[in-house]
Design a protein around this motif. Structure first.
Motif, mmCIF file in Angstrom:
data_model
loop_
_atom_site.group_PDB
_atom_site.id
_atom_site.type_symbol
_atom_site.label_atom_id
_atom_site.label_comp_id
_atom_site.label_asym_id
_atom_site.label_seq_id
_atom_site.Cartn_x
_atom_site.Cartn_y
_atom_site.Cartn_z
ATOM 1 N N GLU A 279 6.127 5.631 17.633
ATOM 2 C CA GLU A 279 5.115 6.190 16.734
ATOM 3 C C GLU A 279 5.185 5.643 15.317
ATOM 4 O OE1 GLU A 279 4.260 10.742 17.821
ATOM 5 O OE2 GLU A 279 6.125 10.453 16.755
ATOM 6 N N ASN B 248 1.965 -6.334 1.884
ATOM 7 C CA ASN B 248 3.185 -5.807 2.516
ATOM 8 C C ASN B 248 4.063 -6.916 3.120
ATOM 9 O OD1 ASN B 248 2.239 -3.332 1.828
ATOM 10 N ND2 ASN B 248 2.409 -2.415 3.842
ATOM 11 N N THR C 78 -1.133 10.873 4.240
ATOM 12 C CA THR C 78 -2.559 10.641 3.994
ATOM 13 C C THR C 78 -3.233 10.079 5.249
ATOM 14 O OG1 THR C 78 -2.149 8.363 3.306
ATOM 15 C CG2 THR C 78 -2.070 10.053 1.572
ATOM 16 N N GLY D 204 1.104 9.524 15.733
ATOM 17 C CA GLY D 204 0.908 10.314 16.958
ATOM 18 C C GLY D 204 0.957 11.791 16.631
ATOM 19 N N ALA E 280 0.855 -1.191 0.000
ATOM 20 C CA ALA E 280 0.000 0.000 0.000
ATOM 21 C C ALA E 280 0.889 1.239 0.000
ATOM 22 C CB ALA E 280 -0.885 0.000 1.237
ATOM 23 N N GLY F 134 0.755 5.331 0.481
ATOM 24 C CA GLY F 134 0.003 6.534 0.825
ATOM 25 C C GLY F 134 0.806 7.743 0.383
ATOM 26 N N GLY F 135 1.128 8.618 1.329
ATOM 27 C CA GLY F 135 1.898 9.833 0.983
ATOM 28 C C GLY F 135 3.397 9.621 0.991
ATOM 29 N N LEU F 136 3.856 8.401 1.307
ATOM 30 C CA LEU F 136 5.284 8.020 1.302
ATOM 31 C C LEU F 136 6.118 8.829 2.297
ATOM 32 C CD1 LEU F 136 5.880 7.626 -2.566
ATOM 33 C CD2 LEU F 136 4.951 5.976 -0.935
ATOM 34 N N THR F 137 5.520 9.234 3.393
ATOM 35 C CA THR F 137 6.288 9.971 4.397
ATOM 36 C C THR F 137 6.694 9.094 5.582
ATOM 37 O OG1 THR F 137 4.383 10.643 5.718
ATOM 38 C CG2 THR F 137 4.967 12.071 3.872
ATOM 39 N N GLY F 138 6.307 7.831 5.571
ATOM 40 C CA GLY F 138 6.632 6.926 6.691
ATOM 41 C C GLY F 138 8.134 6.871 6.904
ATOM 42 N N VAL G 95 -6.782 0.197 3.822
ATOM 43 C CA VAL G 95 -7.816 1.097 4.327
ATOM 44 C C VAL G 95 -8.250 1.990 3.161
ATOM 45 C CG1 VAL G 95 -8.318 2.961 5.961
ATOM 46 C CG2 VAL G 95 -6.803 1.071 6.631
HETATM 47 C C1 LIG Z 1 8.588 15.398 8.645
HETATM 48 C C2 LIG Z 1 7.906 14.184 9.242
HETATM 49 C C3 LIG Z 1 7.363 14.270 10.502
HETATM 50 C C4 LIG Z 1 6.710 13.167 11.064
HETATM 51 N N1 LIG Z 1 6.211 13.309 12.303
HETATM 52 C C5 LIG Z 1 5.546 12.276 12.847
HETATM 53 C C6 LIG Z 1 4.988 12.401 14.152
HETATM 54 O O1 LIG Z 1 5.131 13.422 14.818
HETATM 55 N N2 LIG Z 1 4.295 11.350 14.641
HETATM 56 C C7 LIG Z 1 4.135 10.197 13.920
HETATM 57 O O2 LIG Z 1 3.490 9.268 14.404
HETATM 58 N N3 LIG Z 1 4.689 10.034 12.719
HETATM 59 C C8 LIG Z 1 5.381 11.036 12.155
HETATM 60 N N4 LIG Z 1 5.933 10.876 10.919
HETATM 61 C C9 LIG Z 1 5.850 9.532 10.283
HETATM 62 C C10 LIG Z 1 4.419 9.068 9.974
HETATM 63 O O3 LIG Z 1 4.312 7.647 10.109
HETATM 64 C C11 LIG Z 1 3.958 9.370 8.609
HETATM 65 O O4 LIG Z 1 4.313 10.682 8.238
HETATM 66 C C12 LIG Z 1 2.472 9.143 8.256
HETATM 67 O O5 LIG Z 1 1.612 8.691 9.257
HETATM 68 C C13 LIG Z 1 2.448 8.147 7.123
HETATM 69 O O6 LIG Z 1 1.470 8.507 6.211
HETATM 70 P P1 LIG Z 1 1.711 8.305 4.651
HETATM 71 O O7 LIG Z 1 0.402 8.561 3.983
HETATM 72 O O8 LIG Z 1 2.848 9.082 4.165
HETATM 73 O O9 LIG Z 1 2.009 6.744 4.585
HETATM 74 P P2 LIG Z 1 3.143 5.975 3.760
HETATM 75 O O10 LIG Z 1 4.493 6.438 4.116
HETATM 76 O O11 LIG Z 1 2.789 5.985 2.318
HETATM 77 O O12 LIG Z 1 2.923 4.501 4.332
HETATM 78 C C14 LIG Z 1 3.252 4.171 5.652
HETATM 79 C C15 LIG Z 1 2.839 2.714 5.918
HETATM 80 O O13 LIG Z 1 1.404 2.609 5.865
HETATM 81 C C16 LIG Z 1 0.982 1.727 4.807
HETATM 82 N N5 LIG Z 1 -0.191 2.352 4.198
HETATM 83 C C17 LIG Z 1 -0.272 3.580 3.613
HETATM 84 N N6 LIG Z 1 -1.537 3.832 3.236
HETATM 85 C C18 LIG Z 1 -2.272 2.745 3.573
HETATM 86 C C19 LIG Z 1 -3.653 2.394 3.448
HETATM 87 N N7 LIG Z 1 -4.543 3.210 2.889
HETATM 88 N N8 LIG Z 1 -4.052 1.197 3.926
HETATM 89 C C20 LIG Z 1 -3.177 0.339 4.492
HETATM 90 N N9 LIG Z 1 -1.854 0.604 4.646
HETATM 91 C C21 LIG Z 1 -1.419 1.803 4.200
HETATM 92 C C22 LIG Z 1 2.186 1.616 3.886
HETATM 93 O O14 LIG Z 1 2.206 0.401 3.188
HETATM 94 C C23 LIG Z 1 3.347 1.741 4.859
HETATM 95 O O15 LIG Z 1 3.590 0.514 5.481
HETATM 96 C C24 LIG Z 1 6.603 11.944 10.324
HETATM 97 C C25 LIG Z 1 7.149 11.877 9.046
HETATM 98 C C26 LIG Z 1 7.802 12.967 8.504
HETATM 99 C C27 LIG Z 1 8.384 12.849 7.128
#
Ligand SMILES: Cc1cc2nc3c(=O)[nH]c(=O)nc-3n(C[C@H](O)[C@H](O)[C@H](O)COP(=O)(O)OP(=O)(O)OC[C@H]3O[C@@H](n4cnc5c(N)ncnc54)[C@H](O)[C@@H]3O)c2cc1C
Length: 458
Positions: free
Chosen positions: A405, A442, A125, A135, A54, A56-60, A191
């Motif tokens: 987190e 995954n 996302t 968190g 999956a 999402g926004g690739l920020t994990g 999701v």
């Molecule tokens: C600058 C910065 C600050 C951050 N600060 C925090 C913070 O304060 N607290 C915190 O908890 N985290 C923080 N994070 C990390 C945090 O986990 C992510 O930023 C965010 O929650 C992930 O969202 P994403 O859409 O980018 O998911 P992605 O990076 O795309 O994916 C993350 C994981 O979720 C899975 N996934 C994505 N979308 C779905 C879906 N729809 N259904 C099922 N699985 C899915 C992916 O396969 C992957 O395993 C930070 C990251 C950055 C870059």
């Protein structure tokens, strides 16, 4: 099954323009435009046992989306609709691909707010936040994502759609299945929709930056502010000297930082006001009155001034760019253990890798410390040495977590056993095996048990 065959199956479902090759990560990316399309894609991939990640926004931050060599990445980019807002129940129904910042904007224009917020808001996302149980900066007030999700819809590996989008406050009719997907990092289903809990916005907010000489003083300030501010307290963050100095100087670009950088610790606290009689500034000033140990302070109530303070707390990219290599850690423990734990890690690092530079900051009230450790790449096994210093020191404490987190992803899999017992890991894998028997979701996110010969820390 060839890659061309997979492409053609997916193209039949979502259309030719929404399946494309990917030079990095999974070989194909598919962008379904609806839950039904996600369901059909997964059913087809499952039938042929094709692994899928999956996206999402690739920020994990733990490599959860780096499925190198694997076949399909399923992006939620086109699942981007905000469906409805129920003002009476304060619930928002959104697609999983909606960005966190968009949720904030949408609800604030309608007189509401969503409690989860952090630095990646512009790219991450709601689906990714749910998958990682994100968190952020206001856990002290709103809890983690789990506490802010009233319902969700997810597609299982075989294409079945599991929907719990009613958002009832009370529904004790058996297991609360949505909880399984929150924090499951895409291993149990994708999701596709979420029902988010909203609150009413604050009257106003104010932030204060405090300088302190010791962690004991920081804990004293924390408990006093928690007690005196009550539900007005929105955030309680901490920065150790090197982090504050480096980031505040980088941001100030030669100008003066908001406080002298001569102190050992800095707290950034934020509160919200109730009305004109009790503004955020009044609440903070009253709460701070007479607290021992505060060496210096700066108060911000304008939006711009507060943003300048928060830019320091959220400015970890200035650490990333300051060293050839930086390793990040996100550990959790009782706040009263910070002091000796951090001292021990720093001492072990200086003994074993003299060029390692630790920067420490975190969510003080949540017992969550972020370590960023820079080094110059001259020692071949530097990463291993650094990981050992951080995690083996952690094993002297209880309770602790190797990932407060960010989840397990690819990067923390070898250390999961440090925070979870063999029984817990076995149950996690059993649930996974039930919902995804072919193991297509995954597969790189692995819940690995303790390697033979290593003790469980508890
Ligand atoms: C600058 C910065 C600050 C951050 N600060 C925090 C913070 O304060 N607290 C915190 O908890 N985290 C923080 N994070 C990390 C945090 O986990 C992510 O930023 C965010 O929650 C992930 O969202 P994403 O859409 O980018 O998911 P992605 O990076 O795309 O994916 C993350 C994981 O979720 C899975 N996934 C994505 N979308 C779905 C879906 N729809 N259904 C099922 N699985 C899915 C992916 O396969 C992957 O395993 C930070 C990251 C950055 C870059």
């Amino acid at each position: 099954m060839t890659i061309d065959h997979v492409r053609s199956i997916l193209q039949d479902i979502v259309g030719t323009t929404h399946v494309f090759p990917n030079p990095e990560g999974p070989r194909l990316v598919v962008r379904p435009g609806s839950t039904e399309e996600v369901s059909r894609c997964l059913a087809a991939l499952n039938q042929h046992a094709v692994p899928v990640v999956a996206l999402g926004g690739l920020t994990g931050l733990v490599g959860g989306t780096d499925l190198f060599g694997a076949v399909v990445g399923l992006s939620t980019e086109r699942l981007n609709k905000i469906h409805s807002l129920d003002p009476l129940r304060k619930l928002l129904v959104v697609d999983a691909g909606v960005k966190l910042e968009e949720v904030h904007r949408f609800v604030s224009e309608r007189g509401f707010r969503y409690g989860v917020d952090f630095g990646a808001r512009g790219s991450c996302t709601i689906g990714g936040n749910i998958a990682t149980n994100a968190g952020g900066n206001s856990v002290v007030r709103f809890g983690m994502t789990r506490a802010n999700v009233a319902g969700l819809e997810a597609v299982l590996a075989d294409g079945r759609i599991l929907s719990d989008t009613g958002g009832l406050v009370k529904n004790n009719t058996g297991y609360d299945l949505k909880q399984l997907f929150i924090g499951s990092e895409g291993t149990l289903g994708i999701v596709t929709k979420a029902v988010l809990r909203l609150t009413r916005p604050s009257h106003d907010t104010a932030s204060v930056l405090l300088a302190l000489n010791s962690l004991d003083d920081a804990l004293h300030v924390m408990t006093t502010l928690e007690h005196r501010c009550g539900p007005s307290l929105l955030s309680m963050e901490i920065m150790w000297n090197r982090y504050f100095k480096t980031v505040s100087e980088a941001i100030a670009k030669g100008g003066p930082p908001p406080l002298s950088n001569a102190f050992a610790f800095y707290i950034l606290a934020q509160a919200e006001g109730v009305d004109e009689e009790a503004t955020a500034q009044d609440i903070l000033v009253r709460a701070l009155d007479g607290i021992d140990g505060i060496q210096d302070s700066a108060l911000a109530h304008s939006q711009a001034h507060q943003e300048a303070f928060w830019a320091i707390r959220d400015g970890s990219e200035f650490i990333e760019t300051g060293h050839p290599s930086v390793l990040s850690f996100d550990v959790s423990m009782r706040p009263q253990d910070y002091s000796t734990y951090v001292e021990k890690v720093e001492r072990r690092l200086s003994e074993r890798l003299s060029n390692a530079v630790p920067y420490i900051f975190g969510h003080l009230a949540d017992g969550n410390v972020h370590f960023m450790i820079g080094h110059d790449n001259t020692v071949p096994d530097a990463s291993h040495i650094i990981e050992t210093c951080v995690y083996e020191t952690l094993s002297g404490y209880w309770p602790t977590s190797v990932s407060a987190e960010h989840g397990i992803g690819r990067e923390k899999a070898d250390h999961l056993w440090r925070s979870r017992s063999g029984e817990e890991i076995a149950v996690m894998n059993a649930i996974r095996g039930t919902l995804d028997p072919a193991g297509i979701l995954n597969p790189h996110v692995q819940y690995r048990a303790r390697p033979a010969g290593l003790a469980f820390q508890a």
